[in-house]
Write a protein that holds these residues in place. Structure first.
Motif, mmCIF file in Angstrom:
data_model
loop_
_atom_site.group_PDB
_atom_site.id
_atom_site.type_symbol
_atom_site.label_atom_id
_atom_site.label_comp_id
_atom_site.label_asym_id
_atom_site.label_seq_id
_atom_site.Cartn_x
_atom_site.Cartn_y
_atom_site.Cartn_z
ATOM 1 N N SER A 1 0.835 -1.199 0.000
ATOM 2 C CA SER A 1 0.000 0.000 0.000
ATOM 3 C C SER A 1 0.869 1.248 0.000
ATOM 4 N N LEU A 2 0.600 2.132 -0.965
ATOM 5 C CA LEU A 2 1.292 3.415 -1.067
ATOM 6 C C LEU A 2 0.275 4.501 -0.739
ATOM 7 N N ASP A 3 0.232 4.878 0.506
ATOM 8 C CA ASP A 3 -0.801 5.780 1.009
ATOM 9 C C ASP A 3 -0.860 7.057 0.164
ATOM 10 N N GLY A 4 -2.042 7.332 -0.385
ATOM 11 C CA GLY A 4 -2.269 8.588 -1.095
ATOM 12 C C GLY A 4 -1.836 8.624 -2.546
ATOM 13 N N LEU A 5 -1.322 7.523 -3.099
ATOM 14 C CA LEU A 5 -0.882 7.543 -4.494
ATOM 15 C C LEU A 5 -2.087 7.663 -5.419
ATOM 16 N N ARG A 6 -2.115 8.707 -6.239
ATOM 17 C CA ARG A 6 -3.187 8.902 -7.216
ATOM 18 C C ARG A 6 -2.917 8.058 -8.455
ATOM 19 N N PRO A 7 -3.943 7.441 -9.052
ATOM 20 C CA PRO A 7 -3.700 6.553 -10.193
ATOM 21 C C PRO A 7 -3.015 7.234 -11.365
ATOM 22 N N ASP A 8 -3.366 8.483 -11.647
ATOM 23 C CA ASP A 8 -2.773 9.163 -12.796
ATOM 24 C C ASP A 8 -1.303 9.512 -12.588
ATOM 25 N N ASP A 9 -0.835 9.449 -11.348
ATOM 26 C CA ASP A 9 0.593 9.681 -11.118
ATOM 27 C C ASP A 9 1.432 8.514 -11.628
ATOM 28 N N VAL A 10 0.775 7.414 -11.967
ATOM 29 C CA VAL A 10 1.454 6.293 -12.612
ATOM 30 C C VAL A 10 1.024 6.183 -14.072
ATOM 31 N N THR A 11 -0.297 6.168 -14.308
ATOM 32 C CA THR A 11 -0.783 5.973 -15.683
ATOM 33 C C THR A 11 -0.439 7.158 -16.591
ATOM 34 N N LYS A 12 -0.299 8.356 -16.019
ATOM 35 C CA LYS A 12 0.059 9.552 -16.788
ATOM 36 C C LYS A 12 1.359 10.155 -16.271
ATOM 37 N N ALA A 13 2.237 9.283 -15.810
ATOM 38 C CA ALA A 13 3.485 9.754 -15.196
ATOM 39 C C ALA A 13 4.308 10.598 -16.160
ATOM 40 N N GLY A 14 4.385 10.189 -17.410
ATOM 41 C CA GLY A 14 5.170 10.946 -18.384
ATOM 42 C C GLY A 14 4.653 12.362 -18.552
ATOM 43 N N GLU A 15 3.339 12.509 -18.639
ATOM 44 C CA GLU A 15 2.742 13.833 -18.794
ATOM 45 C C GLU A 15 3.015 14.715 -17.578
ATOM 46 N N ARG A 16 3.109 14.090 -16.415
ATOM 47 C CA ARG A 16 3.291 14.848 -15.177
ATOM 48 C C ARG A 16 4.754 14.979 -14.778
ATOM 49 N N GLY A 17 5.647 14.426 -15.589
ATOM 50 C CA GLY A 17 7.067 14.537 -15.282
ATOM 51 C C GLY A 17 7.498 13.698 -14.103
ATOM 52 N N ILE A 18 6.851 12.554 -13.895
ATOM 53 C CA ILE A 18 7.144 11.675 -12.763
ATOM 54 C C ILE A 18 7.819 10.417 -13.280
ATOM 55 N N LYS A 19 8.923 10.043 -12.688
ATOM 56 C CA LYS A 19 9.671 8.852 -13.096
ATOM 57 C C LYS A 19 9.381 7.718 -12.105
ATOM 58 N N VAL A 20 8.567 6.754 -12.555
ATOM 59 C CA VAL A 20 8.198 5.613 -11.709
ATOM 60 C C VAL A 20 8.381 4.324 -12.522
ATOM 61 N N PRO A 21 9.607 3.962 -12.864
ATOM 62 C CA PRO A 21 9.821 2.812 -13.751
ATOM 63 C C PRO A 21 9.346 1.483 -13.164
ATOM 64 N N HIS A 22 9.457 1.312 -11.859
ATOM 65 C CA HIS A 22 9.061 0.031 -11.259
ATOM 66 C C HIS A 22 7.549 -0.139 -11.265
ATOM 67 N N LEU A 23 6.830 0.913 -10.909
ATOM 68 C CA LEU A 23 5.372 0.837 -10.940
ATOM 69 C C LEU A 23 4.864 0.675 -12.370
ATOM 70 N N GLN A 24 5.481 1.373 -13.311
ATOM 71 C CA GLN A 24 5.030 1.253 -14.699
ATOM 72 C C GLN A 24 5.347 -0.129 -15.271
ATOM 73 N N ALA A 25 6.437 -0.731 -14.845
ATOM 74 C CA ALA A 25 6.749 -2.086 -15.303
ATOM 75 C C ALA A 25 5.689 -3.069 -14.809
ATOM 76 N N LEU A 26 5.282 -2.935 -13.551
ATOM 77 C CA LEU A 26 4.220 -3.800 -13.035
ATOM 78 C C LEU A 26 2.926 -3.587 -13.809
ATOM 79 N N LEU A 27 2.618 -2.340 -14.095
ATOM 80 C CA LEU A 27 1.401 -2.013 -14.838
ATOM 81 C C LEU A 27 1.419 -2.637 -16.233
#
Length: 445
Positions: free
Chosen positions: A33-59
């Motif tokens: 559990s990642l308290d408070g993580l918004r879904p678009d911070d992973v699904t739209k990470a590129g648009e938001r300038g967020i680097k989350v390679p591990h979460l995106q790999a799982l996705l």
């Protein structure tokens, strides 16, 4: 007689075959559990300038929800209890983060204790099936049954005695054994990403022991988004550091259990806020709450139970029709006053229909940008003490939380669409090969 005996033997053999088959289909689960993580911070990470390679790999290798519709209230403790039971707060009994404490006798006591949960949990279901379980820092786990290796979440003051308290409340001998190898554990009051990093090391040590079901809770994202707001540079940096911690956990789990299913969840979304609204003063002015000479509650008949973007009104005498009518009239008057920024008022029946706290005679829902303040002496509206908040009504898209799943036993892959939070626990139960008969929704992955 021979026919009946043969029938009993055949039925027993078929039951054993079914159990063996279910065990063969089961997969160990790591639930993060990642308290408070918004879904678009992973699904739209590129648009938001967020680097989350591990979460995106799982996705990319598994399945994900475009959003998870949470429970009422959209707070950490009620949501995390739903995540391991599959039922709403009205049913599981964890109604808020802090217990209802109208005269502040519990020193800001939270719902730490698993005895408050009224329905079976995933840990209990797994343990009953003979599976080994572990948990690190998950809310509402003090005294939990069914967790073989438990480092529960609890704190009081943050002083050295808190460390002694955790040793006493964790699985006997567990914390000293792990600290001998890993150094000091981080106290529960520390919700920073640095505290998460320490707790991840302890979770990795437990994963090496190959539990069939492990839950790990990380608080850093929520901690930072409250302080700097969702989408702030500080929040983004915390999300990126948390992504690395997820990578560490997944690597350890897969090294120990190659067939592990990884379930990444969050408990709620987030909204930026600007203003605290003082709900206490009108209740004091109406004589429903009486203060003593020191400004503390001396007595009460009806009082708001704060929950961020909502507040629940609790009556001292729930069956008193005249008290309910008096309180409802006051709340309706506040809702008509634009100064209070109340978006909606729910009565008890509507609150229950939405799965909210059984204790609530009324639910007050604020407009986005406004939260319930804590100072009864404040003006109606004052600058917010936080820059980000949750607790708003679960039908707000901004309150949707995250679900990402990767593993060999998924029924579906790709986009799962919008998911009911109550469906996550029965989905995990299916992968574990156990049952959660009290769950209020069907499995979705």
């Amino acid at each position: 007689m021979a026919v009946r005996t043969f029938t009993r033997v055949l039925a027993t053999a078929l039951a054993m075959l079914a159990i063996a088959s279910g065990a063969a289909e089961a997969s160990p689960v790591l639930m993060i559990s990642l308290d408070g993580l918004r879904p678009d911070d992973v699904t739209k990470a590129g648009e938001r300038g967020i680097k989350v390679p591990h979460l995106q790999a799982l996705l990319q290798e598994g399945a994900n929800a475009s959003g998870v519709v949470g429970v009422l209230p959209t707070l950490t403790y009620p949501s995390h209890t739903t995540l391991v039971t599959g039922v709403a707060p009205a049913r599981h009994g964890v109604s808020n983060n802090l217990t209802f404490d109208p005269q502040a006798t519990n020193q800001q006591g939270w719902y730490w204790y698993a005895s408050d949960i009224r329905v079976p949990t995933l840990w209990q279901a797994a343990h009953a099936a003979g599976l080994k379980t572990a948990s690190v820092h998950w809310p509402v786990t003090v005294g939990a049954t069914g967790i073989d290796a438990n480092l529960p979440q609890i704190w009081r003051t943050g002083c050295a005695d808190d460390a002694k308290l955790l040793v006493a409340l964790a699985t006997p001998g567990l914390l000293p054994r792990l600290e001998a190898k890993l150094g000091p554990y981080r106290q529960g009051i520390d919700e920073t990403v640095e505290g998460d990093a320490v707790r991840v090391k302890f979770a990795q040590a437990l994963l090496a022991e190959r539990p069939a079901f492990t839950t790990v809770y990380l608080a850093g994202i929520d901690h930072q988004e409250h302080r700097s707001g969702p989408g702030s540079p500080e929040a983004i940096a915390t999300i990126e550091r948390t992504d690395a911690l997820v990578g560490d956990l997944v690597a350890s789990a897969r090294a120990a259990m190659p067939d592990v299913t990884v379930v990444v969840v969050s408990d709620h979304g987030f909204l930026p806020i600007t203003t605290d609204i003082n709900l206490f003063a009108p209740f004091i002015a109406a004589g429903l709450v009486t203060l003593d000479k020191d400004g503390k509650v001396a007595s009460w008949q009806a009082e708001p139970w704060l929950a961020g973007g909502t507040a629940f009104v609790v009556l001292a005498r729930p069956d008193d029709a005249s008290l309910l009518a008096r309180t409802t009239a006051l709340v309706d008057k506040l809702a008509r006053d634009p100064a209070y920024h109340i978006a909606r008022v729910l009565d008890h029946a509507e609150t229950q229909r939405l799965g909210g706290p059984a204790e609530a005679a009324l639910t007050i829902a604020f407009e986005p940008g406004y939260e319930s303040g804590h100072d009864p002496r404040a003006a109606v509206a004052t600058p917010a003490s936080y820059k980000g908040m949750h607790g708003f009504m679960p039908d707000l898209p901004a309150m949707r939380s995250t679900l990402i799943v990767s593993g060999p036993k998924l029924r579906r892959r790709g986009d799962l669409g919008v998911v009911d939070m109550r469906s996550i626990a029965p989905s995990v139960a299916r992968i574990l090969g156990v049952k959660l008969p009290d769950a209020q929704a069907d499995a979705v992955f």
